[in-house]
Write an enzyme that holds these catalytic residues in place. Sequence first.
Site, PDB file in Angstrom:
ATOM      1  N   ARG A   1       0.823  -1.233   0.000  1.00 45.25           N
ATOM      2  CA  ARG A   1       0.000   0.000   0.000  1.00 45.25           C
ATOM      3  C   ARG A   1       0.852   1.275   0.000  1.00 45.25           C
ATOM      4  NH1 ARG A   1      -3.056  -3.188   3.642  1.00 45.25           N
ATOM      5  NH2 ARG A   1      -4.887  -4.008   2.584  1.00 45.25           N
TER       6      ARG A   1
ATOM      7  N   LYS B   1       2.468  11.210 -11.772  1.00 43.66           N
ATOM      8  CA  LYS B   1       1.643  10.320 -12.603  1.00 43.66           C
ATOM      9  C   LYS B   1       2.440   9.041 -12.820  1.00 43.66           C
ATOM     10  CE  LYS B   1      -1.305  13.490 -15.196  1.00 43.66           C
ATOM     11  NZ  LYS B   1      -1.636  14.025 -16.533  1.00 43.66           N
TER      12      LYS B   1
ATOM     13  N   GLU C   1       9.240  18.480 -25.323  1.00 41.39           N
ATOM     14  CA  GLU C   1       8.554  18.846 -24.065  1.00 41.39           C
ATOM     15  C   GLU C   1       9.130  20.162 -23.516  1.00 41.39           C
ATOM     16  OE1 GLU C   1       5.914  17.190 -23.102  1.00 41.39           O
ATOM     17  OE2 GLU C   1       6.137  15.139 -23.851  1.00 41.39           O
TER      18      GLU C   1
ATOM     19  N   LYS D   1       7.124  22.652 -14.548  1.00 43.43           N
ATOM     20  CA  LYS D   1       6.309  21.478 -14.184  1.00 43.43           C
ATOM     21  C   LYS D   1       5.940  21.542 -12.703  1.00 43.43           C
ATOM     22  CE  LYS D   1       4.771  17.083 -14.815  1.00 43.43           C
ATOM     23  NZ  LYS D   1       4.729  15.882 -15.588  1.00 43.43           N
TER      24      LYS D   1
ATOM     25  N   GLU E   1      -5.008  17.220 -11.690  1.00 42.32           N
ATOM     26  CA  GLU E   1      -5.531  17.631 -12.994  1.00 42.32           C
ATOM     27  C   GLU E   1      -7.024  17.938 -12.976  1.00 42.32           C
ATOM     28  OE1 GLU E   1      -3.487  15.663 -16.265  1.00 42.32           O
ATOM     29  OE2 GLU E   1      -5.184  16.113 -17.567  1.00 42.32           O
TER      30      GLU E   1
ATOM     31  N   ARG F   1      -3.599  21.712 -14.719  1.00 40.86           N
ATOM     32  CA  ARG F   1      -2.572  20.738 -15.123  1.00 40.86           C
ATOM     33  C   ARG F   1      -2.759  20.244 -16.565  1.00 40.86           C
ATOM     34  NH1 ARG F   1       0.287  15.894 -11.627  1.00 40.86           N
ATOM     35  NH2 ARG F   1       1.499  15.055 -13.353  1.00 40.86           N
TER      36      ARG F   1
ATOM     37  N   ASN G   1      -0.668  19.104 -21.361  1.00 40.55           N
ATOM     38  CA  ASN G   1      -0.969  18.254 -22.504  1.00 40.55           C
ATOM     39  C   ASN G   1      -0.948  19.029 -23.816  1.00 40.55           C
ATOM     40  OD1 ASN G   1      -1.338  15.970 -20.887  1.00 40.55           O
ATOM     41  ND2 ASN G   1      -3.418  16.627 -20.380  1.00 40.55           N
TER      42      ASN G   1
ATOM     43  N   HIS H   1      -0.422  17.365 -27.112  1.00 37.06           N
ATOM     44  CA  HIS H   1      -0.619  15.930 -26.890  1.00 37.06           C
ATOM     45  C   HIS H   1      -1.943  15.425 -27.470  1.00 37.06           C
ATOM     46  CE1 HIS H   1       2.732  16.651 -24.253  1.00 37.06           C
ATOM     47  NE2 HIS H   1       2.783  15.411 -23.825  1.00 37.06           N
TER      48      HIS H   1
ATOM     49  N   HIS I   1      -1.162  12.437 -29.526  1.00 33.71           N
ATOM     50  CA  HIS I   1      -1.492  11.060 -29.131  1.00 33.71           C
ATOM     51  C   HIS I   1      -2.159  10.300 -30.267  1.00 33.71           C
ATOM     52  CE1 HIS I   1      -1.377  11.425 -24.453  1.00 33.71           C
ATOM     53  NE2 HIS I   1      -0.248  10.983 -24.958  1.00 33.71           N
TER      54      HIS I   1
ATOM     55  N   HIS J   1       7.080   9.606 -28.987  1.00 39.44           N
ATOM     56  CA  HIS J   1       6.212  10.512 -28.233  1.00 39.44           C
ATOM     57  C   HIS J   1       6.571  11.990 -28.472  1.00 39.44           C
ATOM     58  CE1 HIS J   1       3.582  11.852 -25.008  1.00 39.44           C
ATOM     59  NE2 HIS J   1       4.597  12.522 -24.481  1.00 39.44           N
TER      60      HIS J   1
HETATM   61  P1  NAD Z   1      11.977   5.453 -22.522  1.00 39.82           P
HETATM   62  O1  NAD Z   1      11.865   5.327 -21.089  1.00 39.82           O
HETATM   63  O2  NAD Z   1      11.440   4.351 -23.370  1.00 39.82           O
HETATM   64  O3  NAD Z   1      13.505   5.687 -22.910  1.00 39.82           O
HETATM   65  C1  NAD Z   1      13.845   5.838 -24.277  1.00 39.82           C
HETATM   66  C2  NAD Z   1      15.021   4.932 -24.658  1.00 39.82           C
HETATM   67  O4  NAD Z   1      16.217   5.516 -24.154  1.00 39.82           O
HETATM   68  C3  NAD Z   1      14.950   3.531 -24.078  1.00 39.82           C
HETATM   69  O5  NAD Z   1      15.403   2.612 -25.033  1.00 39.82           O
HETATM   70  C4  NAD Z   1      15.920   3.598 -22.902  1.00 39.82           C
HETATM   71  O6  NAD Z   1      16.481   2.355 -22.585  1.00 39.82           O
HETATM   72  C5  NAD Z   1      16.968   4.530 -23.440  1.00 39.82           C
HETATM   73  N1  NAD Z   1      17.733   5.275 -22.449  1.00 39.82           N
HETATM   74  C6  NAD Z   1      17.248   5.871 -21.331  1.00 39.82           C
HETATM   75  N2  NAD Z   1      18.218   6.594 -20.746  1.00 39.82           N
HETATM   76  C7  NAD Z   1      19.333   6.421 -21.469  1.00 39.82           C
HETATM   77  C8  NAD Z   1      20.640   6.932 -21.370  1.00 39.82           C
HETATM   78  N3  NAD Z   1      20.980   7.817 -20.436  1.00 39.82           N
HETATM   79  N4  NAD Z   1      21.548   6.522 -22.268  1.00 39.82           N
HETATM   80  C9  NAD Z   1      21.194   5.682 -23.279  1.00 39.82           C
HETATM   81  N5  NAD Z   1      19.966   5.197 -23.455  1.00 39.82           N
HETATM   82  C10 NAD Z   1      19.036   5.571 -22.554  1.00 39.82           C
HETATM   83  O7  NAD Z   1      11.292   6.793 -23.057  1.00 39.82           O
HETATM   84  P2  NAD Z   1      11.035   8.235 -22.418  1.00 39.82           P
HETATM   85  O8  NAD Z   1      10.867   9.131 -23.568  1.00 39.82           O
HETATM   86  O9  NAD Z   1      12.014   8.564 -21.368  1.00 39.82           O
HETATM   87  O10 NAD Z   1       9.644   8.054 -21.663  1.00 39.82           O
HETATM   88  C11 NAD Z   1       8.454   7.788 -22.362  1.00 39.82           C
HETATM   89  C12 NAD Z   1       7.453   7.264 -21.365  1.00 39.82           C
HETATM   90  O11 NAD Z   1       7.231   8.258 -20.388  1.00 39.82           O
HETATM   91  C13 NAD Z   1       6.104   6.923 -21.962  1.00 39.82           C
HETATM   92  O12 NAD Z   1       5.679   5.670 -21.465  1.00 39.82           O
HETATM   93  C14 NAD Z   1       5.189   8.025 -21.452  1.00 39.82           C
HETATM   94  O13 NAD Z   1       3.867   7.595 -21.289  1.00 39.82           O
HETATM   95  C15 NAD Z   1       5.830   8.371 -20.150  1.00 39.82           C
HETATM   96  N6  NAD Z   1       5.568   9.743 -19.697  1.00 39.82           N
HETATM   97  C16 NAD Z   1       5.087   9.907 -18.438  1.00 39.82           C
HETATM   98  C17 NAD Z   1       4.839  11.170 -17.957  1.00 39.82           C
HETATM   99  C18 NAD Z   1       4.363  11.355 -16.541  1.00 39.82           C
HETATM  100  O14 NAD Z   1       3.970  12.457 -16.180  1.00 39.82           O
HETATM  101  N7  NAD Z   1       4.421  10.327 -15.729  1.00 39.82           N
HETATM  102  C19 NAD Z   1       5.073  12.302 -18.758  1.00 39.82           C
HETATM  103  C20 NAD Z   1       5.563  12.098 -20.042  1.00 39.82           C
HETATM  104  C21 NAD Z   1       5.812  10.811 -20.513  1.00 39.82           C
HETATM  105  N1  GLY Z   2       2.825  14.925 -18.595  1.00 42.31           N
HETATM  106  C1  GLY Z   2       1.580  15.489 -18.244  1.00 42.31           C
HETATM  107  C2  GLY Z   2       1.376  15.594 -16.787  1.00 42.31           C
HETATM  108  O1  GLY Z   2       2.247  15.286 -16.013  1.00 42.31           O
HETATM  109  O2  GLY Z   2       0.328  16.024 -16.358  1.00 42.31           O
END
Ligand code: NAD
Ligand code: GLY
Length: 378
Positions: free
Chosen positions: A135, A157, A199, A243, A253, A257, A261, A264, A268, A281
């Site tokens: 939990r 998130k 971003e 942020k 949100e 917030r 997006n 997006h 999306h 993305h």
């Molecule tokens: P990712 O986590 O898939 O990383 C991209 C690639 O880079 C992967 O292959 C990873 O292994 C590689 N990588 C990471 N760090 C590295 C480094 N320092 N050196 C070499 N390779 C490296 O992609 P991302 O763009 O970081 O994240 C996308 C995800 O984030 C999506 O699932 C999206 O939904 C999520 N997201 C969440 C939020 C939130 O608010 N929680 C906001 C935006 C995106």
């Molecule tokens: N990436 C959108 C949010 O964090 O609300």
Amino acid sequence: MTLAQKSIITVPLSDRAYDVAIAPGGLDRLGLWLTSGRLQSSPGQSTLGRKILLVSNPTVFEYYGQRAIASLTDAGFDAEYCILPDGEEYKTLNSIQKIYDSALEHRLERSSTLVSLGGGVIGDMTGFAAATWLRGIHFVQVPTTLLSMVDASIGGKTGVNHPQGKNLIGAFYQPQLVLIDPEVLSTLPPREFRAGMAEVIKYGVIWDRDLFEQLEAASSLKSYAEVSTDLLQTILMRSCQAKADVVSQDEREAGLRAILNYGHTLGHAVESLTGYTSVNHGEAVAIGMVAAGQLAVDMDWWNADLQQRQVALIKSTELPTQIPPNLSSDEIVETLQTDKKVKAGQVRFILPTQIGAVKITSQVSSDMVQQVVQQLQR
Ligand code: NAD
Ligand code: GLY
């Protein structure tokens, strides 16, 4: 340098406030950060116990895993690790089960900590596991992509994808520390660096005009190697501050917030129609920002010069500004209806009004979207 000399932004969420530390070389001091005063005495939270489970993927762990583990061990923690496969396709409940299995094997307790070492995929999953295991246990983010540093690691998130849609399963669960070591970006593929830059540009348009203008003045934004250390520090500081400002005003949100997006909504749709592979993305967000800007011009909410500046900045990073020609405007409009931001059947867009300000609206008709899609395919 000492920990105190680093740049720190606080996300002021009363008893769940936490720091986002931007600390070059910080990966080797991860253990020290976890023993620092603030983490050990956050009001409303128990002290971090000795057990830590670090979650990563093979790509990132190969580069940085042993350094992180060594730093934790040197600081007196009992650190184990759990490696999940690399890729958005593994952002599933099955991977969460693997984290739980590892948590059980290593006998994590309520006072134990999950540390994510990776991009947004690893961060979102580790956060969800931390929110739900026993939990809720302690959670620390060590983001390693530009996108996860400026966006995914901050704001709480967390979650995974459902076969029918992205991020449909999740929880709001804030980390207790976000430790950003910009030096790990040296190994990030340039395409991923540019995805994060989308971003960053977003924050310039929605919130921080000064950031936008500093990006416009930069000689190059295309890769880690081409961005100066000072500019990267500014980009990280201002983006994380934006942020933190937004999240602290509207954690769940309820309103504001949603401006995060920006780009997006249409982004999306493009991402999902291209199977989350050919357009990543950040690239989809770049296209979505161009589309949102054009809709705003069509509605007379901002002018063609500002749109031109936005497009020029996006192009300067070599991010795409056109919608792939194989996507039909009908399927894009249809996909928009399944967007999480649909409210009472109305698709909500975030449209710019100035550089540094946006409005949330449901006044964009399907016809207007179709027109803009066709314009961005010419
Ligand atoms: P990712 O986590 O898939 O990383 C991209 C690639 O880079 C992967 O292959 C990873 O292994 C590689 N990588 C990471 N760090 C590295 C480094 N320092 N050196 C070499 N390779 C490296 O992609 P991302 O763009 O970081 O994240 C996308 C995800 O984030 C999506 O699932 C999206 O939904 C999520 N997201 C969440 C939020 C939130 O608010 N929680 C906001 C935006 C995106
Ligand atoms: N990436 C959108 C949010 O964090 O609300």
